[in-house]
Write a protein that holds these residues in place. Structure first.
Motif, PDB file in Angstrom:
ATOM      1  N   VAL A  86      30.165  43.436  36.822  1.00  0.00           N
ATOM      2  CA  VAL A  86      31.610  43.556  37.037  1.00  0.00           C
ATOM      3  C   VAL A  86      32.344  42.633  36.073  1.00  0.00           C
ATOM      4  CG1 VAL A  86      31.643  41.881  38.967  1.00  0.00           C
ATOM      5  CG2 VAL A  86      33.460  43.544  38.746  1.00  0.00           C
TER       6      VAL A  86
ATOM      7  N   LEU B 126      40.573  35.814  44.798  1.00  0.00           N
ATOM      8  CA  LEU B 126      40.477  36.621  46.025  1.00  0.00           C
ATOM      9  C   LEU B 126      40.590  38.102  45.662  1.00  0.00           C
ATOM     10  CD1 LEU B 126      40.193  35.722  49.081  1.00  0.00           C
ATOM     11  CD2 LEU B 126      42.526  36.586  49.331  1.00  0.00           C
ATOM     12  N   GLY B 127      39.689  38.534  44.765  1.00  0.00           N
ATOM     13  CA  GLY B 127      39.653  39.943  44.372  1.00  0.00           C
ATOM     14  C   GLY B 127      38.657  40.690  45.231  1.00  0.00           C
ATOM     15  N   ARG B 128      37.978  41.651  44.605  1.00  0.00           N
ATOM     16  CA  ARG B 128      37.046  42.512  45.362  1.00  0.00           C
ATOM     17  C   ARG B 128      35.964  41.701  46.058  1.00  0.00           C
ATOM     18  NH1 ARG B 128      37.631  45.879  40.071  1.00  0.00           N
ATOM     19  NH2 ARG B 128      36.914  43.859  39.347  1.00  0.00           N
ATOM     20  N   ILE B 129      35.414  40.710  45.352  1.00  0.00           N
ATOM     21  CA  ILE B 129      34.335  39.923  45.963  1.00  0.00           C
ATOM     22  C   ILE B 129      34.916  38.812  46.842  1.00  0.00           C
ATOM     23  CG2 ILE B 129      32.286  38.507  45.523  1.00  0.00           C
ATOM     24  CD1 ILE B 129      32.029  39.999  42.810  1.00  0.00           C
TER      25      ILE B 129
ATOM     26  N   ARG C 245      46.506  33.623  40.878  1.00  0.00           N
ATOM     27  CA  ARG C 245      47.744  33.403  40.128  1.00  0.00           C
ATOM     28  C   ARG C 245      48.984  33.815  40.927  1.00  0.00           C
ATOM     29  NH1 ARG C 245      45.368  36.198  34.878  1.00  0.00           N
ATOM     30  NH2 ARG C 245      44.615  37.484  36.599  1.00  0.00           N
TER      31      ARG C 245
ATOM     32  N   LYS D  53      48.553  37.035  47.834  1.00  0.00           N
ATOM     33  CA  LYS D  53      48.140  38.390  48.245  1.00  0.00           C
ATOM     34  C   LYS D  53      48.613  38.631  49.680  1.00  0.00           C
ATOM     35  CE  LYS D  53      45.288  38.131  44.623  1.00  0.00           C
ATOM     36  NZ  LYS D  53      45.814  38.632  43.374  1.00  0.00           N
TER      37      LYS D  53
ATOM     38  N   ILE E  88      34.993  32.333  42.597  1.00  0.00           N
ATOM     39  CA  ILE E  88      34.643  33.737  42.348  1.00  0.00           C
ATOM     40  C   ILE E  88      35.765  34.424  41.535  1.00  0.00           C
ATOM     41  CG2 ILE E  88      35.387  34.433  44.690  1.00  0.00           C
ATOM     42  CD1 ILE E  88      32.388  35.939  42.709  1.00  0.00           C
TER      43      ILE E  88
ATOM     44  N   PRO F  57      36.959  35.702  37.473  1.00  0.00           N
ATOM     45  CA  PRO F  57      36.271  36.134  36.244  1.00  0.00           C
ATOM     46  C   PRO F  57      36.101  34.970  35.280  1.00  0.00           C
ATOM     47  CG  PRO F  57      38.143  37.569  36.768  1.00  0.00           C
ATOM     48  CD  PRO F  57      38.264  36.375  37.655  1.00  0.00           C
TER      49      PRO F  57
ATOM     50  N   VAL G  73      29.695  31.011  42.233  1.00  0.00           N
ATOM     51  CA  VAL G  73      29.045  32.303  42.009  1.00  0.00           C
ATOM     52  C   VAL G  73      29.873  33.116  41.006  1.00  0.00           C
ATOM     53  CG1 VAL G  73      27.697  32.594  44.135  1.00  0.00           C
ATOM     54  CG2 VAL G  73      30.135  33.110  44.161  1.00  0.00           C
TER      55      VAL G  73
ATOM     56  N   ARG H 239      31.314  32.229  37.113  1.00  0.00           N
ATOM     57  CA  ARG H 239      30.708  32.078  35.792  1.00  0.00           C
ATOM     58  C   ARG H 239      30.557  30.585  35.534  1.00  0.00           C
ATOM     59  NH1 ARG H 239      29.196  36.519  35.934  1.00  0.00           N
ATOM     60  NH2 ARG H 239      29.683  38.291  34.600  1.00  0.00           N
TER      61      ARG H 239
ATOM     62  N   ASP I 272      24.952  29.269  41.164  1.00  0.00           N
ATOM     63  CA  ASP I 272      24.215  30.471  40.762  1.00  0.00           C
ATOM     64  C   ASP I 272      24.407  30.758  39.275  1.00  0.00           C
ATOM     65  OD1 ASP I 272      22.682  32.873  41.306  1.00  0.00           O
ATOM     66  OD2 ASP I 272      24.544  34.011  41.147  1.00  0.00           O
TER      67      ASP I 272
ATOM     68  N   HIS J  10      21.227  32.903  38.624  1.00  0.00           N
ATOM     69  CA  HIS J  10      22.216  33.985  38.489  1.00  0.00           C
ATOM     70  C   HIS J  10      21.705  35.272  39.149  1.00  0.00           C
ATOM     71  CE1 HIS J  10      25.618  35.738  35.774  1.00  0.00           C
ATOM     72  NE2 HIS J  10      25.527  36.404  36.920  1.00  0.00           N
TER      73      HIS J  10
HETATM   74  P1  NAP Z   1      38.379  40.899  40.655  1.00  0.00           P
HETATM   75  O1  NAP Z   1      38.452  41.910  41.749  1.00  0.00           O
HETATM   76  O2  NAP Z   1      39.002  41.200  39.340  1.00  0.00           O
HETATM   77  O3  NAP Z   1      38.991  39.530  41.249  1.00  0.00           O
HETATM   78  C1  NAP Z   1      39.274  38.437  40.443  1.00  0.00           C
HETATM   79  C2  NAP Z   1      40.151  37.461  41.242  1.00  0.00           C
HETATM   80  O4  NAP Z   1      40.349  36.310  40.437  1.00  0.00           O
HETATM   81  C3  NAP Z   1      41.523  37.995  41.599  1.00  0.00           C
HETATM   82  O5  NAP Z   1      41.853  37.609  42.901  1.00  0.00           O
HETATM   83  C4  NAP Z   1      42.454  37.322  40.591  1.00  0.00           C
HETATM   84  O6  NAP Z   1      43.717  37.159  41.192  1.00  0.00           O
HETATM   85  C5  NAP Z   1      41.745  35.998  40.383  1.00  0.00           C
HETATM   86  N1  NAP Z   1      42.028  35.394  39.086  1.00  0.00           N
HETATM   87  C6  NAP Z   1      41.858  35.930  37.846  1.00  0.00           C
HETATM   88  N2  NAP Z   1      42.246  35.077  36.897  1.00  0.00           N
HETATM   89  C7  NAP Z   1      42.668  33.958  37.543  1.00  0.00           C
HETATM   90  C8  NAP Z   1      43.180  32.702  37.110  1.00  0.00           C
HETATM   91  N3  NAP Z   1      43.358  32.427  35.802  1.00  0.00           N
HETATM   92  N4  NAP Z   1      43.504  31.791  38.052  1.00  0.00           N
HETATM   93  C9  NAP Z   1      43.329  32.051  39.358  1.00  0.00           C
HETATM   94  N5  NAP Z   1      42.844  33.216  39.834  1.00  0.00           N
HETATM   95  C10 NAP Z   1      42.515  34.145  38.933  1.00  0.00           C
HETATM   96  O7  NAP Z   1      36.877  40.540  40.334  1.00  0.00           O
HETATM   97  P2  NAP Z   1      35.600  40.590  41.310  1.00  0.00           P
HETATM   98  O8  NAP Z   1      35.049  41.961  41.337  1.00  0.00           O
HETATM   99  O9  NAP Z   1      35.967  39.933  42.595  1.00  0.00           O
HETATM  100  O10 NAP Z   1      34.589  39.659  40.456  1.00  0.00           O
HETATM  101  C11 NAP Z   1      34.951  38.334  40.145  1.00  0.00           C
HETATM  102  C12 NAP Z   1      33.973  37.710  39.177  1.00  0.00           C
HETATM  103  O11 NAP Z   1      32.797  37.307  39.872  1.00  0.00           O
HETATM  104  C13 NAP Z   1      33.437  38.569  38.045  1.00  0.00           C
HETATM  105  O12 NAP Z   1      34.366  38.715  36.999  1.00  0.00           O
HETATM  106  C14 NAP Z   1      32.182  37.821  37.634  1.00  0.00           C
HETATM  107  O13 NAP Z   1      32.475  36.869  36.641  1.00  0.00           O
HETATM  108  C15 NAP Z   1      31.748  37.112  38.923  1.00  0.00           C
HETATM  109  N6  NAP Z   1      30.504  37.681  39.447  1.00  0.00           N
HETATM  110  C16 NAP Z   1      29.370  36.909  39.484  1.00  0.00           C
HETATM  111  C17 NAP Z   1      28.197  37.457  39.998  1.00  0.00           C
HETATM  112  C18 NAP Z   1      26.939  36.653  40.055  1.00  0.00           C
HETATM  113  O14 NAP Z   1      25.868  37.230  39.915  1.00  0.00           O
HETATM  114  N7  NAP Z   1      26.998  35.364  40.287  1.00  0.00           N
HETATM  115  C19 NAP Z   1      28.163  38.765  40.443  1.00  0.00           C
HETATM  116  C20 NAP Z   1      29.326  39.510  40.393  1.00  0.00           C
HETATM  117  C21 NAP Z   1      30.502  38.953  39.893  1.00  0.00           C
HETATM  118  P3  NAP Z   1      45.082  37.094  40.328  1.00  0.00           P
HETATM  119  O15 NAP Z   1      44.986  38.206  39.327  1.00  0.00           O
HETATM  120  O16 NAP Z   1      46.148  37.268  41.346  1.00  0.00           O
HETATM  121  O17 NAP Z   1      45.105  35.748  39.701  1.00  0.00           O
END
Ligand code: NAP
Ligand code: 8YV
Length: 313
Positions: free
Chosen positions: A75, A152-155, A175, A178, A201, A203, A229, A231, A255, A279
């Motif tokens: 993702v 606070l996105g999908r995960i 940012r 919600k 959590i 990106p 969890v 990056r 992780d 990871h």
């Molecule tokens: P998502 O749905 O795009 O959610 C991202 C969240 O981060 C949103 O709530 C967004 O809210 C917030 N955000 C983005 N930029 C920000 C900033 N500069 N300051 C504060 N908040 C910020 O993504 P997701 O599907 O939940 O996945 C999130 C991330 O988890 C992935 O991109 C990946 O890096 C990581 N991940 C890691 C693993 C692992 O194996 N450990 C597995 C899957 C995913 P706003 O836009 O309102 O700021």
């Protein structure tokens, strides 16, 4: 001669999912090729799809001028140069949603492992210390405490739902606020000061680099616990190591790391207050199969000129 379209795979993913590619594509495995430039040159006139699980830069795009789609496995697509792809008219996809529950389960597991010291307790039993030393020192309660979720996105929302089941008081930083029944903090340091646990959590990439810095770690404090969890780049790893060494931060469950699969020796040496994972938050058979199939469907859609299922750009 095969009529199947060519697919360049830059870096691999779950082998059972990759095996399914052969039914649809002539697959070219760049990471296995001794002569990478030669492989790219040999398919440059016909290869319309690229896939991979880590990095994809402009160099690969330029080597395959007929590329229409980059189907990324994961993702988080911070390793893909999306700007370069867009400039070249190449569509990019990722693998959202199918892994959200898996990663959220793992985040809670890592929080529990870190606070209740489950890996340390396993070592305690194996070393015969239960018999020689008696009970292990007590650990930190998880349920009913205050958690701050960074992102606070999908995960993140799935992590929050699981935290509800643990009767926690839930706060989050993004940012913008919600429409959720949790406490919003526009300032990460303030949130860190008010919570017991911080779960990252968001990106990766330039916008979130080192968001969890010395100030945030100090606000979390000597009793605080960080779970990352997201990056490796989201946390200032040097500041984290110092805070843990000096007891300014209580514990960490990690992780993800800055230079995977390399993990700083200082973190490996901290066996009592740090839990390390390779990871693997999304790494179950079911979820990795679902992710792999989504990569395949996106690559097929891109080649056919259809809308991608999970498009990024
Ligand atoms: P998502 O749905 O795009 O959610 C991202 C969240 O981060 C949103 O709530 C967004 O809210 C917030 N955000 C983005 N930029 C920000 C900033 N500069 N300051 C504060 N908040 C910020 O993504 P997701 O599907 O939940 O996945 C999130 C991330 O988890 C992935 O991109 C990946 O890096 C990581 N991940 C890691 C693993 C692992 O194996 N450990 C597995 C899957 C995913 P706003 O836009 O309102 O700021
Ligand atoms: C994978 C991830 O480990 O989806 C992500 O962003 O970090 C993980 O699910 C990684 O993408 C492997 O391809």
């Amino acid at each position: 001669m095969s009529t199947k379209p060519d697919l360049l795979v830059v870096s691999p993913w779950y082998s059972a999912a990759m095996a399914e590619l052969d039914a649809h594509f002539t697959v070219h495995k760049l990471w296995e090729a001794d002569d990478k430039a030669g492989l790219l040159a040999s398919i440059a006139d016909r290869c319309e799809a690229i896939a991979g699980s880590s990095v994809c830069g402009a160099d690969i795009m330029d080597a395959l001028p007929r590329a229409k789609v980059i189907a990324h496995h994961g993702v988080g697509y911070d390793g893909v140069d999306v700007k370069a792809a867009t400039e070249r008219g190449i569509k990019v996809s990722n693998t959202p949603d199918v892994l959200s529950d898996e990663v959220a389960d793992f985040a809670l597991g890592l929080l529990l492992a870190t606070c209740r010291r489950i890996p340390q307790a396993d070592r305690y039993v194996r070393a015969g210390r239960w018999e020689s030393d008696g009970d292990m020192p007590f650990t930190k309660r998880v349920h009913g405490r205050k958690v701050g979720i960074l992102g606070l996105g999908r995960i993140g929302i799935e992590i929050a739902r699981r935290c509800e089941a643990f009767k926690m008081d839930i706060a989050y930083h993004t940012r913008g606020p919600k429409d959720v029944p949790y406490t919003y903090y526009g300032d990460l340091v303030s949130m860190a000061r008010d919570v017991d646990f911080l779960i990252a959590i968001v990106p990766g990439g330039a916008g979130t680099r080192h968001m969890v810095n010395r100030q945030v770690l100090d606000a979390l404090g000597p009793e605080g616990v960080l779970v990352n969890v997201a990056r490796g780049s989201v946390v200032d790893e040097a500041a984290l190591i110092e805070a843990l060494k000096e007891g300014r931060l209580g514990a960490a469950g990690l992780d993800v790391f800055d230079k995977e699969p390399k993990v700083p020796q200082a973190l490996k040496d901290m066996t009592e207050n740090v839990v390390l994972q390779p990871h693997q938050a999304s790494a179950t058979h079911d979820t990795r199969l679902a992710m792999g199939r989504l990569v395949m469907e996106n690559a097929l859609a891109g080649i056919a000129g259809k809308p991608l299922i999970t498009r990024v750009n």
